[in-house]
Scaffold this motif. Sequence first.
Motif, PDB file in Angstrom:
ATOM      1  N   GLY A 179       0.844  -1.332   0.102  1.00 42.47           N
ATOM      2  CA  GLY A 179      -0.048   0.092   0.043  1.00 42.47           C
ATOM      3  C   GLY A 179       0.693   1.492  -0.054  1.00 42.47           C
ATOM      4  N   LEU A 180       1.862   1.172  -0.638  1.00 42.63           N
ATOM      5  CA  LEU A 180       3.070   2.413  -0.516  1.00 42.63           C
ATOM      6  C   LEU A 180       3.120   2.794  -2.109  1.00 42.63           C
ATOM      7  CD1 LEU A 180       5.295   1.122   2.071  1.00 42.63           C
ATOM      8  CD2 LEU A 180       3.802   2.690   2.265  1.00 42.63           C
ATOM      9  N   SER A 181       3.846   3.847  -2.387  1.00 42.34           N
ATOM     10  CA  SER A 181       4.325   4.489  -3.688  1.00 42.34           C
ATOM     11  C   SER A 181       5.709   5.358  -3.302  1.00 42.34           C
ATOM     12  CB  SER A 181       3.151   5.386  -4.131  1.00 42.34           C
ATOM     13  OG  SER A 181       3.446   6.610  -3.474  1.00 42.34           O
ATOM     14  N   PRO A 182       6.277   5.287  -4.562  1.00 38.26           N
ATOM     15  CA  PRO A 182       7.575   5.985  -4.417  1.00 38.26           C
ATOM     16  C   PRO A 182       7.281   7.309  -3.453  1.00 38.26           C
ATOM     17  CG  PRO A 182       7.443   5.243  -6.592  1.00 38.26           C
ATOM     18  CD  PRO A 182       5.986   5.067  -6.120  1.00 38.26           C
ATOM     19  N   LEU A 183       6.250   8.158  -3.637  1.00 34.74           N
ATOM     20  CA  LEU A 183       6.115   9.272  -2.968  1.00 34.74           C
ATOM     21  C   LEU A 183       6.092   9.116  -1.363  1.00 34.74           C
ATOM     22  CD1 LEU A 183       3.382  11.095  -5.231  1.00 34.74           C
ATOM     23  CD2 LEU A 183       6.064  11.563  -5.015  1.00 34.74           C
ATOM     24  N   SER A 184       5.835   7.847  -1.045  1.00 35.60           N
ATOM     25  CA  SER A 184       5.778   7.647   0.527  1.00 35.60           C
ATOM     26  C   SER A 184       7.130   7.763   1.159  1.00 35.60           C
ATOM     27  CB  SER A 184       5.184   5.982   0.550  1.00 35.60           C
ATOM     28  OG  SER A 184       4.144   6.231   0.153  1.00 35.60           O
ATOM     29  N   PHE A 185       8.225   7.919   0.238  1.00 28.74           N
ATOM     30  CA  PHE A 185       9.540   7.723   1.012  1.00 28.74           C
ATOM     31  C   PHE A 185      10.286   9.184   0.625  1.00 28.74           C
ATOM     32  CE2 PHE A 185       8.440   3.313  -0.107  1.00 28.74           C
ATOM     33  CZ  PHE A 185       8.999   2.678   1.138  1.00 28.74           C
ATOM     34  N   SER A 186       9.514  10.283   0.367  1.00 30.60           N
ATOM     35  CA  SER A 186       9.865  11.426   0.277  1.00 30.60           C
ATOM     36  C   SER A 186      10.094  11.697   1.920  1.00 30.60           C
ATOM     37  CB  SER A 186       8.834  12.369  -0.202  1.00 30.60           C
ATOM     38  OG  SER A 186       8.587  12.099  -1.516  1.00 30.60           O
ATOM     39  N   ASP A 187      11.135  12.252   2.246  1.00 29.50           N
ATOM     40  CA  ASP A 187      11.431  12.675   3.566  1.00 29.50           C
ATOM     41  C   ASP A 187      11.466  11.244   4.611  1.00 29.50           C
ATOM     42  OD1 ASP A 187      11.751  14.915   5.420  1.00 29.50           O
ATOM     43  OD2 ASP A 187      10.339  14.124   6.616  1.00 29.50           O
ATOM     44  N   SER A 188      12.234  10.614   4.483  1.00 29.45           N
ATOM     45  CA  SER A 188      12.545   9.092   5.131  1.00 29.45           C
ATOM     46  C   SER A 188      13.754   9.030   5.710  1.00 29.45           C
ATOM     47  CB  SER A 188      12.047   8.005   4.098  1.00 29.45           C
ATOM     48  OG  SER A 188      12.783   7.933   3.025  1.00 29.45           O
ATOM     49  N   ARG A 189      13.924   7.908   6.401  1.00 27.80           N
ATOM     50  CA  ARG A 189      15.288   7.720   7.001  1.00 27.80           C
ATOM     51  C   ARG A 189      15.258   6.186   7.586  1.00 27.80           C
ATOM     52  NH1 ARG A 189      18.645  11.494  10.047  1.00 27.80           N
ATOM     53  NH2 ARG A 189      16.971  12.893  10.053  1.00 27.80           N
ATOM     54  N   THR A 190      16.416   5.801   7.498  1.00 26.27           N
ATOM     55  CA  THR A 190      16.737   4.195   7.976  1.00 26.27           C
ATOM     56  C   THR A 190      17.363   4.044   9.349  1.00 26.27           C
ATOM     57  OG1 THR A 190      17.073   3.496   5.642  1.00 26.27           O
ATOM     58  CG2 THR A 190      17.844   1.992   7.483  1.00 26.27           C
ATOM     59  N   LEU A 191      16.731   3.345  10.154  1.00 31.31           N
ATOM     60  CA  LEU A 191      17.279   3.144  11.496  1.00 31.31           C
ATOM     61  C   LEU A 191      17.809   1.363  11.388  1.00 31.31           C
ATOM     62  CD1 LEU A 191      14.498   4.251  13.811  1.00 31.31           C
ATOM     63  CD2 LEU A 191      16.313   5.446  12.856  1.00 31.31           C
ATOM     64  N   LEU A 192      18.775   1.085  11.967  1.00 32.13           N
ATOM     65  CA  LEU A 192      19.520  -0.242  12.380  1.00 32.13           C
ATOM     66  C   LEU A 192      19.708  -0.620  13.504  1.00 32.13           C
ATOM     67  CD1 LEU A 192      22.219  -0.566   9.462  1.00 32.13           C
ATOM     68  CD2 LEU A 192      20.063  -1.677   9.275  1.00 32.13           C
ATOM     69  N   LEU A 193      19.040  -1.895  13.809  1.00 31.13           N
ATOM     70  CA  LEU A 193      19.728  -2.269  15.020  1.00 31.13           C
ATOM     71  C   LEU A 193      20.155  -3.525  14.849  1.00 31.13           C
ATOM     72  CD1 LEU A 193      17.167  -2.650  18.313  1.00 31.13           C
ATOM     73  CD2 LEU A 193      18.571  -4.538  17.359  1.00 31.13           C
ATOM     74  N   GLN A 194      21.707  -3.839  15.513  1.00 30.31           N
ATOM     75  CA  GLN A 194      22.109  -4.865  15.126  1.00 30.31           C
ATOM     76  C   GLN A 194      22.358  -5.932  16.725  1.00 30.31           C
ATOM     77  OE1 GLN A 194      26.252  -4.284  14.457  1.00 30.31           O
ATOM     78  NE2 GLN A 194      26.835  -6.531  14.111  1.00 30.31           N
ATOM     79  N   SER A 195      21.736  -6.880  16.761  1.00 32.04           N
ATOM     80  CA  SER A 195      21.813  -7.926  17.693  1.00 32.04           C
ATOM     81  C   SER A 195      23.249  -8.406  17.785  1.00 32.04           C
ATOM     82  CB  SER A 195      20.655  -8.881  17.581  1.00 32.04           C
ATOM     83  OG  SER A 195      21.012 -10.041  18.785  1.00 32.04           O
ATOM     84  N   LEU A 196      23.918  -8.474  18.734  1.00 32.37           N
ATOM     85  CA  LEU A 196      25.350  -8.981  18.966  1.00 32.37           C
ATOM     86  C   LEU A 196      25.254 -10.443  19.489  1.00 32.37           C
ATOM     87  CD1 LEU A 196      27.264  -5.794  20.273  1.00 32.37           C
ATOM     88  CD2 LEU A 196      27.022  -6.660  17.891  1.00 32.37           C
ATOM     89  N   SER A 197      24.038 -10.799  19.803  1.00 36.19           N
ATOM     90  CA  SER A 197      23.832 -12.226  20.293  1.00 36.19           C
ATOM     91  C   SER A 197      23.948 -13.314  19.354  1.00 36.19           C
ATOM     92  CB  SER A 197      22.275 -12.320  20.853  1.00 36.19           C
ATOM     93  OG  SER A 197      22.063 -14.008  21.177  1.00 36.19           O
ATOM     94  N   ALA A 198      24.548 -14.270  19.142  1.00 35.46           N
ATOM     95  CA  ALA A 198      24.719 -15.429  18.545  1.00 35.46           C
ATOM     96  C   ALA A 198      23.390 -16.031  18.002  1.00 35.46           C
ATOM     97  CB  ALA A 198      25.397 -16.696  19.004  1.00 35.46           C
ATOM     98  N   ASP A 199      22.064 -15.614  18.672  1.00 35.29           N
ATOM     99  CA  ASP A 199      20.975 -16.222  18.249  1.00 35.29           C
ATOM    100  C   ASP A 199      20.217 -15.258  17.480  1.00 35.29           C
ATOM    101  OD1 ASP A 199      21.113 -18.684  19.784  1.00 35.29           O
ATOM    102  OD2 ASP A 199      20.548 -17.390  21.827  1.00 35.29           O
ATOM    103  N   GLY A 200      20.831 -14.102  17.209  1.00 33.48           N
ATOM    104  CA  GLY A 200      20.176 -13.161  16.212  1.00 33.48           C
ATOM    105  C   GLY A 200      19.165 -12.338  16.969  1.00 33.48           C
TER     106      GLY A 200
ATOM    107  N   ASP B 256      20.044 -12.138   9.395  1.00 28.13           N
ATOM    108  CA  ASP B 256      19.629 -12.816  10.706  1.00 28.13           C
ATOM    109  C   ASP B 256      19.586 -11.973  11.951  1.00 28.13           C
ATOM    110  OD1 ASP B 256      19.178 -15.065   9.318  1.00 28.13           O
ATOM    111  OD2 ASP B 256      21.312 -15.772   9.178  1.00 28.13           O
ATOM    112  N   ASN B 257      20.778 -11.213  12.179  1.00 26.46           N
ATOM    113  CA  ASN B 257      20.950 -10.514  13.298  1.00 26.46           C
ATOM    114  C   ASN B 257      20.858  -8.706  13.127  1.00 26.46           C
ATOM    115  OD1 ASN B 257      23.407 -10.103  11.527  1.00 26.46           O
ATOM    116  ND2 ASN B 257      24.530  -9.833  13.398  1.00 26.46           N
ATOM    117  N   PHE B 258      20.115  -8.300  12.047  1.00 27.48           N
ATOM    118  CA  PHE B 258      19.767  -7.033  11.886  1.00 27.48           C
ATOM    119  C   PHE B 258      18.203  -6.900  11.822  1.00 27.48           C
ATOM    120  CE2 PHE B 258      24.192  -6.930  10.409  1.00 27.48           C
ATOM    121  CZ  PHE B 258      24.582  -5.634  10.790  1.00 27.48           C
TER     122      PHE B 258
END
Length: 509
Positions: A162-183, A210-212
């Motif tokens: 339910g998105l379009s290219p315009l949905s990403f005007s003014d957007s940002r990526t967040l990353l969470l990296q788990s340092l656990s072997a279980d991900g 797996d861990n992101f």
Amino acid sequence: MILLLVDDEFHVRKKLLHKIDWEALGIDTLLEAEDGESGYETAKRRKIDILISDIRMPRMDGIEMAEKIRELYPDCVILFLSGYSDKEYLRSAISLHALSYIDKPVSPEQVVSAVREAVDYCNNMQNSTVFAAKIKEARLVRLLCSPRPGEEQLTSLLKDCGLSPLSFSDSRTLLLQSLSADGIPAGLMEHADELFAQSGLRYIMGDYHDNFLVIHLLSGEEQLVSDLSRPFLRSLLQRLSYLLKNQSYFIAVGVLAENLHELYHSYQSAVISLQQNFFLGMNSISFAGESDASGYTPDDNFRKGLLSCVKQKDAEGCFRLLDSLYAAYQSHPSGLISMVREDYYACLSQLFQHCLAHRIDFQSASSQQLWDVISSAHTLKELHAIAVNLYQSYFDFVRENREEASVSGNIRRLVEENYGNPSLGLQFLSENLKLSQSYISQLFKQETGTTINQYIISFRIDMASSQLLKSDRKIADIALSCGFPDQNYFTKLFKKCTGMTPSEYRGYV
């Protein structure tokens, strides 16, 4: 449900085909192929729900075939059969998000368990609109993490979400990296959904490698991503981190993206920003572009100074240098982590080389073992602790051995100075050294291989032998001067040690 089994080893295929009750697992049609090329041709003729494939095969390997089949059927579930040597090879298959990797040699029980999970997955995709929607959202998230996403697939997934290219005007990526072997822990995304919904933010989210956990924040009519302050984002992400409970993690915030095509740049900037977390420490949050671009590299004088401290047994000086190195890296959090690891490797390696060159029986490690230990550190603080602990162990080892040598030397000195004293013995030495009798006995025996009493007797007999040859003194006087007030006892001991009585020895020599 249709399953395709592809493996170039005939006996593996037949073993699995005949020893598993496929119908009981929900598989209606079972197809097989002997290599990647024939597997792909089979898939073009029949829609495949589940693919089980070997990795290394002639004509077309399992990775390439799976990529082609995934293009035909995006919902196809992939299960790889992998040997130990395939582990590095499988890195190129990460984007395929195989549901499972079954280790070779393959047992039917392993395959049954993996297929049962795959069937459940397929049923959920077909029967649960919510599950199917989350899967497609996760695919879109992963696709946007690639530099050149396929236009056809991108358009299809945008529509499904339910998105379009315009949905990403003014957007940002967040990353969470788990340092656990279980991900990424189970249930985290569900809790994260609730958190972001309560904050009134638009987003799409999915796991990756797996861990992101990847979250693309999107602007809405009432809230622009560009208006979200760093304190707000930090507070939001800290609340997200609470969901990880006792797990360790890194969180990075990418730069602002003005359109869909810039979102990959936001993702890349977050990936690069994760480098800062190495310097910031465990459970930290970093923002892309927050630190300067300069790194730090110690010069040759640093390692020379460290080695000089080792040679001079200057533990305090050594730790001051290591602390200064740690502080320098902390103040330059934009350096390459690989270079930092190499610098610490050099510091530790020269300690082992010094021990080898000077025949110091300190613990040893191969280059690979040392590098493995260094690579296990997730943060600069952990890496620094590894170096400090190793150098501390070295100085403790040197001090303990020096103390042992000192005690043994003092025992020899006291025996040499007091061998004529009949009271010379364990109690005498213990009182003079202010150490327990059991301690000096054990220490002396470990170093010399003989007991203290044996050493005293041997030394006294040697002194008596020398006097017997160099003087005409009476045997009784020589015995007394060497700590034997009883001449008969002296004679027995002397004969036991030399094979002759004192008189025979004097006359024979």
